[in-house]
Design an enzyme around this catalytic site. Structure first.
Site, PDB file in Angstrom:
ATOM      1  N   GLU A  80      -4.616  -7.838   5.918  1.00 55.70           N
ATOM      2  CA  GLU A  80      -3.450  -7.157   5.500  1.00 55.70           C
ATOM      3  C   GLU A  80      -2.881  -8.388   4.895  1.00 55.70           C
ATOM      4  O   GLU A  80      -1.761  -8.284   3.719  1.00 55.70           O
ATOM      5  CB  GLU A  80      -2.821  -6.937   6.923  1.00 55.70           C
ATOM      6  CG  GLU A  80      -3.441  -5.576   7.583  1.00 55.70           C
ATOM      7  CD  GLU A  80      -3.928  -4.185   6.430  1.00 55.70           C
ATOM      8  OE1 GLU A  80      -3.110  -4.455   5.400  1.00 55.70           O
ATOM      9  OE2 GLU A  80      -4.920  -3.815   7.065  1.00 55.70           O
ATOM     10  N   GLN A 136       1.001  -1.236  -0.051  1.00 49.19           N
ATOM     11  CA  GLN A 136       0.055   0.054  -0.132  1.00 49.19           C
ATOM     12  C   GLN A 136       0.744   1.293   0.108  1.00 49.19           C
ATOM     13  O   GLN A 136       0.412   2.377  -0.460  1.00 49.19           O
ATOM     14  CB  GLN A 136      -1.117   0.204   1.178  1.00 49.19           C
ATOM     15  CG  GLN A 136      -1.894  -1.230   1.106  1.00 49.19           C
ATOM     16  CD  GLN A 136      -2.932  -1.102   2.531  1.00 49.19           C
ATOM     17  OE1 GLN A 136      -2.499  -1.618   3.525  1.00 49.19           O
ATOM     18  NE2 GLN A 136      -3.976  -0.460   2.065  1.00 49.19           N
TER      19      GLN A 136
HETATM   20 ZN   LIG Z   1      -6.583  -2.991   3.181  1.00 44.14          ZN
END
Ligand SMILES: [Zn+2]
Length: 169
Positions: free
Chosen positions: A136, A51
């Protein structure tokens, strides 16, 4: 510490399988510090390295949201090797702003990971921590929570998703 840019849905790095972290060096420790700061700044419960455009097997969780007073933690090379039960919970994602949907996942997981000091752990997790961890770990495999909702719901979201991918959300 520095806040890093969080990439959004549509960025190819969110669909890549992450590389194993071979060595916990200064660069990794710096990335972990930055990821924790970035997660707290964005008011997220968890953040995976892809991310912030680093396709390596590393994630951080703001355990303070799960157990008051707990310190944010880093999980390196996490592997979920067993699971049990099922629960449904609403999820969101810092890379998919303004979309929240119910997602079904196993209730309890068994996981192996390495911590920031290089120590190996083998733990069972359940409840909120197991939920965040599975979300995650999915990121490290190029999987997003919207992959796990019904095709009909995803169709209803297609315009919103297209807007996020084009950067105009
Ligand atoms: Zn996420």
């Amino acid at each position: 510490m520095a806040i890093r840019k969080i990439i959004n849905y549509g960025h190819p790095y969110l669909r890549v399988k992450s590389q194993k972290v071979e060595k916990i060096d200064d660069e990794i420790r710096k990335l972990i510090e930055d990821m924790i700061e970035t997660m707290i700044d964005a008011e997220g419960i968890g953040l995976a390295a892809p991310q912030v455009a680093q396709t390596i097997s590393l994630l951080v969780i703001n355990t303070d949201h799960i157990e008051e007073g707990a310190e944010p933690e880093a999980f390196i090379n996490p592997v979920i090797y067993d699971d049990e039960g099922e629960s449904s919970m609403e999820e969101g994602c810092l890379s998919i702003p303004d979309i929240r949907e119910d997602v079904k996942r196993p209730e309890t997981i068994k996981i192996k990971y390495t911590d920031i000091d290089g120590l190996e752990h083998d733990e069972q997790m359940s409840g909120m921590l197991a939920r965040v961890m599975q979300h995650e770990v999915d990121h490290l495999n190029g999987v997003l929570f919207i992959d796990k909702i019904s095709p009909m719901k995803r169709r209803l979201l297609s315009k919103k998703l297209k807007n996020i991918a084009s950067g105009s959300n």
